[in-house]
Design an enzyme around this catalytic site. Sequence first.
Site, PDB file in Angstrom:
ATOM      1  N   THR A  65      16.083  47.546 -23.166  1.00  0.00           N
ATOM      2  CA  THR A  65      15.265  48.752 -23.220  1.00  0.00           C
ATOM      3  C   THR A  65      16.066  49.946 -22.724  1.00  0.00           C
ATOM      4  O   THR A  65      17.017  49.791 -21.954  1.00  0.00           O
ATOM      5  CB  THR A  65      13.992  48.594 -22.371  1.00  0.00           C
ATOM      6  OG1 THR A  65      13.146  49.739 -22.571  1.00  0.00           O
ATOM      7  CG2 THR A  65      14.309  48.472 -20.886  1.00  0.00           C
ATOM      8  N   ARG A 102       3.041  54.957 -29.853  1.00  0.00           N
ATOM      9  CA  ARG A 102       2.909  55.012 -28.389  1.00  0.00           C
ATOM     10  C   ARG A 102       1.440  54.957 -27.974  1.00  0.00           C
ATOM     11  O   ARG A 102       1.017  55.576 -27.016  1.00  0.00           O
ATOM     12  CB  ARG A 102       3.612  56.246 -27.801  1.00  0.00           C
ATOM     13  CG  ARG A 102       5.117  56.254 -28.011  1.00  0.00           C
ATOM     14  CD  ARG A 102       5.849  57.200 -27.060  1.00  0.00           C
ATOM     15  NE  ARG A 102       5.392  58.568 -27.153  1.00  0.00           N
ATOM     16  CZ  ARG A 102       5.864  59.462 -28.033  1.00  0.00           C
ATOM     17  NH1 ARG A 102       6.807  59.119 -28.883  1.00  0.00           N
ATOM     18  NH2 ARG A 102       5.401  60.690 -28.043  1.00  0.00           N
ATOM     19  N   ARG A 135       0.711  53.558 -24.058  1.00  0.00           N
ATOM     20  CA  ARG A 135       0.906  52.115 -24.147  1.00  0.00           C
ATOM     21  C   ARG A 135       0.580  51.415 -22.828  1.00  0.00           C
ATOM     22  O   ARG A 135       0.795  51.968 -21.758  1.00  0.00           O
ATOM     23  CB  ARG A 135       2.348  51.815 -24.562  1.00  0.00           C
ATOM     24  CG  ARG A 135       2.637  52.150 -26.007  1.00  0.00           C
ATOM     25  CD  ARG A 135       4.087  51.986 -26.349  1.00  0.00           C
ATOM     26  NE  ARG A 135       4.924  52.984 -25.690  1.00  0.00           N
ATOM     27  CZ  ARG A 135       6.235  53.079 -25.853  1.00  0.00           C
ATOM     28  NH1 ARG A 135       6.860  52.225 -26.641  1.00  0.00           N
ATOM     29  NH2 ARG A 135       6.926  54.019 -25.235  1.00  0.00           N
ATOM     30  N   THR A 192       7.978  65.331 -30.401  1.00  0.00           N
ATOM     31  CA  THR A 192       7.105  64.154 -30.399  1.00  0.00           C
ATOM     32  C   THR A 192       6.079  64.179 -29.265  1.00  0.00           C
ATOM     33  O   THR A 192       4.955  63.729 -29.427  1.00  0.00           O
ATOM     34  CB  THR A 192       7.938  62.859 -30.347  1.00  0.00           C
ATOM     35  OG1 THR A 192       7.081  61.733 -30.392  1.00  0.00           O
ATOM     36  CG2 THR A 192       8.795  62.784 -29.075  1.00  0.00           C
ATOM     37  N   GLU A 250       0.784  51.056 -31.920  1.00  0.00           N
ATOM     38  CA  GLU A 250       1.405  52.004 -32.841  1.00  0.00           C
ATOM     39  C   GLU A 250       1.385  53.428 -32.290  1.00  0.00           C
ATOM     40  O   GLU A 250       0.415  53.865 -31.673  1.00  0.00           O
ATOM     41  CB  GLU A 250       0.647  51.960 -34.174  1.00  0.00           C
ATOM     42  CG  GLU A 250       1.161  52.868 -35.244  1.00  0.00           C
ATOM     43  CD  GLU A 250       2.408  52.338 -35.927  1.00  0.00           C
ATOM     44  OE1 GLU A 250       3.382  53.110 -36.013  1.00  0.00           O
ATOM     45  OE2 GLU A 250       2.405  51.179 -36.367  1.00  0.00           O
ATOM     46  N   GLU A 295       4.686  48.140 -31.880  1.00  0.00           N
ATOM     47  CA  GLU A 295       4.606  48.251 -33.335  1.00  0.00           C
ATOM     48  C   GLU A 295       4.934  49.664 -33.815  1.00  0.00           C
ATOM     49  O   GLU A 295       4.481  50.658 -33.255  1.00  0.00           O
ATOM     50  CB  GLU A 295       3.201  47.885 -33.784  1.00  0.00           C
ATOM     51  CG  GLU A 295       2.957  48.018 -35.275  1.00  0.00           C
ATOM     52  CD  GLU A 295       1.513  47.757 -35.648  1.00  0.00           C
ATOM     53  OE1 GLU A 295       1.288  47.118 -36.688  1.00  0.00           O
ATOM     54  OE2 GLU A 295       0.608  48.178 -34.895  1.00  0.00           O
ATOM     55  N   CYS A 296       5.729  49.745 -34.893  1.00  0.00           N
ATOM     56  CA  CYS A 296       6.015  51.011 -35.563  1.00  0.00           C
ATOM     57  C   CYS A 296       6.110  50.702 -37.048  1.00  0.00           C
ATOM     58  O   CYS A 296       7.192  50.359 -37.535  1.00  0.00           O
ATOM     59  CB  CYS A 296       7.303  51.643 -35.040  1.00  0.00           C
ATOM     60  SG  CYS A 296       7.775  53.149 -35.915  1.00  0.00           S
ATOM     61  N   ASP A 298       2.290  59.112 -23.793  1.00  0.00           N
ATOM     62  CA  ASP A 298       2.492  57.672 -23.968  1.00  0.00           C
ATOM     63  C   ASP A 298       1.278  56.939 -23.428  1.00  0.00           C
ATOM     64  O   ASP A 298       1.008  56.961 -22.219  1.00  0.00           O
ATOM     65  CB  ASP A 298       3.760  57.224 -23.236  1.00  0.00           C
ATOM     66  CG  ASP A 298       4.205  55.818 -23.625  1.00  0.00           C
ATOM     67  OD1 ASP A 298       3.375  55.059 -24.154  1.00  0.00           O
ATOM     68  OD2 ASP A 298       5.382  55.491 -23.403  1.00  0.00           O
TER      69      ASP A 298
END
Length: 211
Positions: A164, A109, A143, A129, A107, A68-69, A141
């Site tokens: 990806t 990462r 996730r 980032t 959301e 999700e973003c 990250d």
Amino acid sequence: MKTTLPSHQDASADLPALEFITTCALPTPWATFLLHAFIEVATSKEHLALTLGDVADGAPLLTRIHSECLTGDALFSQRCDCGPQLEAALQRIAAEGRGALLYLRQEGRGIGLVNKLRAYHLQDAGADTVEANEQLGFAPDLRNYALCQPIFQHLGISALRLMTNNPRKINAAQEMGVTVTEQVALLIERNPFNERYLSTKASKLGHLIEP
């Protein structure tokens, strides 16, 4: 109909369990997908899967694992490549007439929406980032792709052609016993707002993008 799905054939495995809730039709500009809803038992987060065609026939399936973003997917932000990747993946699946897209509620990462906006504020001040997440006390990250396993099991998906640029997604799929027969690049055009973001993903997170 609600069905609790084990996250692994070994019920004792310490992996997330998801509860299947329902399926409905989702008309889009490109195709009418089936939209499947799941709830993560431990967190009550809702995760989705969109499918088109026969996804359980055993043939490698064109698939996107998308986190999700909100800013990119819904608000058209040009700071990242998320929204264009989501749209491109759905278009490719529709053109092929068969495929799946998993939409995981992870959301930023994995740091959440508000913390992602805090990270954006730090990026406005000069951080990249990865640095912004670290300055907030998070790993680059967070996730958890193990969430995909019970969704793949429920849908009968066993082999992927994975859309990806992130090798971590390929490794995660293989670790959960899903065969990845092909990595399909999903490269998005650079712009002045995402140039540094894309270069940082390549240089610091290992994404298969030219830095």
